[in-house]
Design an enzyme around this catalytic site. Structure first.
Site, PDB file in Angstrom:
ATOM      1  N   ASP A  43      -2.428  -6.080   0.789  1.00  0.00           N
ATOM      2  CA  ASP A  43      -2.595  -4.727   1.319  1.00  0.00           C
ATOM      3  C   ASP A  43      -3.142  -4.749   2.738  1.00  0.00           C
ATOM      4  O   ASP A  43      -3.753  -5.734   3.183  1.00  0.00           O
ATOM      5  CB  ASP A  43      -3.568  -3.937   0.437  1.00  0.00           C
ATOM      6  CG  ASP A  43      -2.897  -3.329  -0.777  1.00  0.00           C
ATOM      7  OD1 ASP A  43      -1.655  -3.354  -0.837  1.00  0.00           O
ATOM      8  OD2 ASP A  43      -3.611  -2.831  -1.660  1.00  0.00           O
ATOM      9  N   LYS A  65      -0.155  -0.231   2.378  1.00  0.00           N
ATOM     10  CA  LYS A  65      -0.031   1.167   1.958  1.00  0.00           C
ATOM     11  C   LYS A  65      -1.266   1.875   2.460  1.00  0.00           C
ATOM     12  O   LYS A  65      -2.354   1.707   1.917  1.00  0.00           O
ATOM     13  CB  LYS A  65       0.065   1.285   0.437  1.00  0.00           C
ATOM     14  CG  LYS A  65       1.289   0.613  -0.152  1.00  0.00           C
ATOM     15  CD  LYS A  65       1.356   0.791  -1.640  1.00  0.00           C
ATOM     16  CE  LYS A  65       1.748   2.190  -2.026  1.00  0.00           C
ATOM     17  NZ  LYS A  65       3.100   2.556  -1.593  1.00  0.00           N
ATOM     18  N   MET A 182     -10.518   8.167   1.143  1.00  0.00           N
ATOM     19  CA  MET A 182      -9.337   8.737   1.810  1.00  0.00           C
ATOM     20  C   MET A 182      -9.497  10.235   2.051  1.00  0.00           C
ATOM     21  O   MET A 182      -8.571  11.013   1.844  1.00  0.00           O
ATOM     22  CB  MET A 182      -8.073   8.446   0.979  1.00  0.00           C
ATOM     23  CG  MET A 182      -7.777   6.967   0.820  1.00  0.00           C
ATOM     24  SD  MET A 182      -6.502   6.592  -0.415  1.00  0.00           S
ATOM     25  CE  MET A 182      -7.448   6.720  -1.953  1.00  0.00           C
TER      26      MET A 182
END
Length: 269
Positions: A43, A65, A182
């Site tokens: 990642d 991602k 996030m």
């Protein structure tokens, strides 16, 4: 031998939590898995220092991602994992933080299981925990917080998203710490809706690049959260922590007992 049995016999797959970035925060089990890998699917948030622990001959495939950026489709990542195992590789799916906390690890385990491939999962330290710990403050404290909620600010496109008003009311009534992953892009909505349930003076912290040399943080209040993020130019990847436990950051910084946050104060490191 059946097809699922052949798949299990050929290679292996391990989902490894790389933690927030500092290689010294890896578990021993994670380190052993990385050092044994022949293929690593990595990642974006995995640090170069952790990748340096992989064997020189291992093949590294970047399958990043990250919200707001072009991402490798999840279905493609899962097919790469299956194909590599069937080719006899020792596959490590290396994820930032923990595979089972906003890492889509559950989806990958289910997909591989459907292909007859057994998967081992190695937990990693999640950024919300590591960030507060590195600043000397807990996520739970019997004086201020009876529990903690890990929640994402990034919604699935087909879903309405988190009811922040309801979550704020629950956090207030049950005395919970909110740890938001996030959440930078959705900060305006999160702040607005949480303020319907929580007072503006509720302590808040934003921690960027947890555990890395460039880690920065700001301590503020819920009422000034968006303003502080803009002023301090904090960006992803960051975690937002909201609740009375944030008092502990200032207490450690000033060498005193935790006290209520008065006004807005921020500090970057």
């Amino acid at each position: 031998m059946t097809a699922p049995a052949r798949a299990r016999a050929n290679g292996s797959c391990t989902l490894v939590g790389a933690g927030p970035g500092d290689p010294e925060l890896l578990t021993i089990k994670a380190l052993k898995a990385i050092q044994a890998a022949t293929v690593l699917l990595v990642d974006d948030l995995v640090s170069d220092a952790i990748l340096a622990l992989a064997p020189p001959g291992a093949r590294v495939v970047y399958v990043g991602k990250r919200g707001g950026c072009r991402s490798t489709p999840q279905a493609h990542i899962e097919e790469l994992m299956v194909a590599a195992v069937r080719e006899g590789e020792t596959v490590v799916r290396l994820k930032g933080g923990d595979p089972f906390i906003f890492g889509r690890g559950g989806e990958e385990v289910q997909h591989l299981a459907g292909a007859g491939i057994a998967v081992q999962v190695v937990n990693g330290i999640t950024a919300g925990l590591a960030g507060m710990t590195l600043l000397g403050a807990p996520l739970t404290d019997r004086r201020y917080a009876h529990g903690v909620v890990f929640v994402t600010g990034h919604n699935h496109p087909a879903e309405a998203g988190t009811d922040w008003r309801q979550l704020g009311a629950t956090a207030r009534d049950a005395r919970l710490t909110l740890v938001i992953y996030m959440g930078i892009a959705s900060c305006a909505r999160i702040q607005r809706e949480l303020l319907d349930a929580l007072p503006a003076h509720t302590p808040a912290a934003v921690i960027q690049h947890v555990s890395l040399p460039q880690q920065r943080h700001a301590v503020t209040t819920l009422g000034a959260l968006q303003e502080t993020i803009a002023r301090e130019r904090l960006a992803s990847p960051s975690v937002i922590v909201i609740g009375d436990v944030v008092r502990g950051i200032q207490a450690v910084a000033h060498g005193e007992d935790a006290a209520p946050v008065a006004g807005t104060r921020s500090r970057a490191v």
